[in-house]
Scaffold this motif. Structure first.
Motif, mmCIF file in Angstrom:
data_model
loop_
_atom_site.group_PDB
_atom_site.id
_atom_site.type_symbol
_atom_site.label_atom_id
_atom_site.label_comp_id
_atom_site.label_asym_id
_atom_site.label_seq_id
_atom_site.Cartn_x
_atom_site.Cartn_y
_atom_site.Cartn_z
ATOM 1 N N TYR A 1 81.919 16.662 -34.754
ATOM 2 C CA TYR A 1 80.454 17.313 -34.802
ATOM 3 C C TYR A 1 79.574 16.636 -35.800
ATOM 4 O O TYR A 1 78.449 16.458 -35.547
ATOM 5 N N GLU A 2 80.068 16.098 -36.901
ATOM 6 C CA GLU A 2 79.479 15.549 -37.839
ATOM 7 C C GLU A 2 79.075 14.279 -37.211
ATOM 8 O O GLU A 2 77.622 13.944 -37.577
ATOM 9 N N LYS B 1 76.114 15.168 -34.863
ATOM 10 C CA LYS B 1 74.793 15.869 -35.614
ATOM 11 C C LYS B 1 74.154 14.537 -36.071
ATOM 12 O O LYS B 1 73.079 14.349 -36.031
ATOM 13 N N ILE C 1 84.022 27.520 -36.269
ATOM 14 C CA ILE C 1 84.315 27.379 -37.776
ATOM 15 C C ILE C 1 84.469 28.780 -38.545
ATOM 16 O O ILE C 1 85.371 28.746 -39.372
ATOM 17 N N ASP C 2 83.683 29.628 -38.269
ATOM 18 C CA ASP C 2 83.326 30.785 -38.934
ATOM 19 C C ASP C 2 84.639 31.820 -38.707
ATOM 20 O O ASP C 2 84.797 32.555 -39.678
ATOM 21 N N THR D 1 90.372 23.299 -37.262
ATOM 22 C CA THR D 1 89.043 22.911 -37.027
ATOM 23 C C THR D 1 88.681 21.473 -37.587
ATOM 24 O O THR D 1 87.507 20.990 -37.510
ATOM 25 N N HIS E 1 85.370 19.588 -36.524
ATOM 26 C CA HIS E 1 84.256 19.221 -37.559
ATOM 27 C C HIS E 1 83.789 17.672 -37.765
ATOM 28 O O HIS E 1 82.827 17.291 -37.928
ATOM 29 N N PHE F 1 79.527 25.598 -32.405
ATOM 30 C CA PHE F 1 80.316 24.991 -33.248
ATOM 31 C C PHE F 1 80.431 25.863 -34.554
ATOM 32 O O PHE F 1 81.714 26.057 -35.165
ATOM 33 N N ASN F 2 79.218 26.337 -34.959
ATOM 34 C CA ASN F 2 79.389 27.309 -36.151
ATOM 35 C C ASN F 2 80.104 28.436 -36.217
ATOM 36 O O ASN F 2 81.045 29.010 -36.932
ATOM 37 N N GLU F 3 80.115 29.108 -34.862
ATOM 38 C CA GLU F 3 81.093 30.306 -34.657
ATOM 39 C C GLU F 3 82.529 29.838 -34.578
ATOM 40 O O GLU F 3 83.385 30.662 -35.246
ATOM 41 N N ASN G 1 75.344 23.588 -31.741
ATOM 42 C CA ASN G 1 75.327 23.864 -32.998
ATOM 43 C C ASN G 1 75.909 25.490 -33.207
ATOM 44 O O ASN G 1 76.634 25.736 -34.067
ATOM 45 N N ILE G 2 75.273 26.148 -32.616
ATOM 46 C CA ILE G 2 75.710 27.432 -32.436
ATOM 47 C C ILE G 2 77.226 27.970 -32.440
ATOM 48 O O ILE G 2 77.769 28.545 -32.910
#
Length: 125
Positions: free
Chosen positions: A102-103, A106, A30-31, A95, A99, A26-28, A23-24
């Motif tokens: 990842y969903e 998740k 995306i961001d 991405t 995404h 992935f968020n990086e 998750n960490i």
């Protein structure tokens, strides 16, 4: 019965550690505008893969805890990992595939997490 509760607790911890680290990163991905901005990305990919192998090994040794949900979880994680790796290698800013993968992962994580927590709660102390 106490042994199974301990093993279930350990499995829950291993699976949640994998999810948290995934998750960490992935968020990086995306961001940030570019994966080049992410520090130690190759090391972190290797760390993620190591956590995945730890989960796989634990399930192989404790095969009585394995179920279809874990197969789906690991398969969906493998897809996320490959997409993360490609995003980093290609420095891809699109991405959308990541995404989507990842969903799915998740969703699988939430199913497994709930299953393990319910199983763990079913034990009487």
């Amino acid at each position: 019965m106490k042994k199974e509760k301990i093993l279930t607790s350990e499995l829950l911890n291993i699976e949640n550690e994998l999810y948290s680290k995934t998750n960490i990163l992935f968020n990086e991905l995306i961001d940030y505008d570019s994966s080049r901005e992410i520090k130690l990305k190759d090391f972190r990919l290797a760390e993620l893969y190591s956590h995945r192998n730890k989960l796989d090994l634990f399930l192989s040794i404790n095969f009585d805890l394995n179920s279809f949900e874990f197969i789906s979880l690991i398969d969906s994680w493998d897809e996320v990992f490959e997409e993360m790796k490609e995003t980093i290698i290609d420095d891809d800013v699109n991405t959308s595939w990541l995404h989507e993968r990842y969903e799915n992962y998740k969703s699988q994580h939430n199913i497994v997490d709930e299953m393990l927590r319910n199983h763990h709660a079913s034990f009487n102390d």
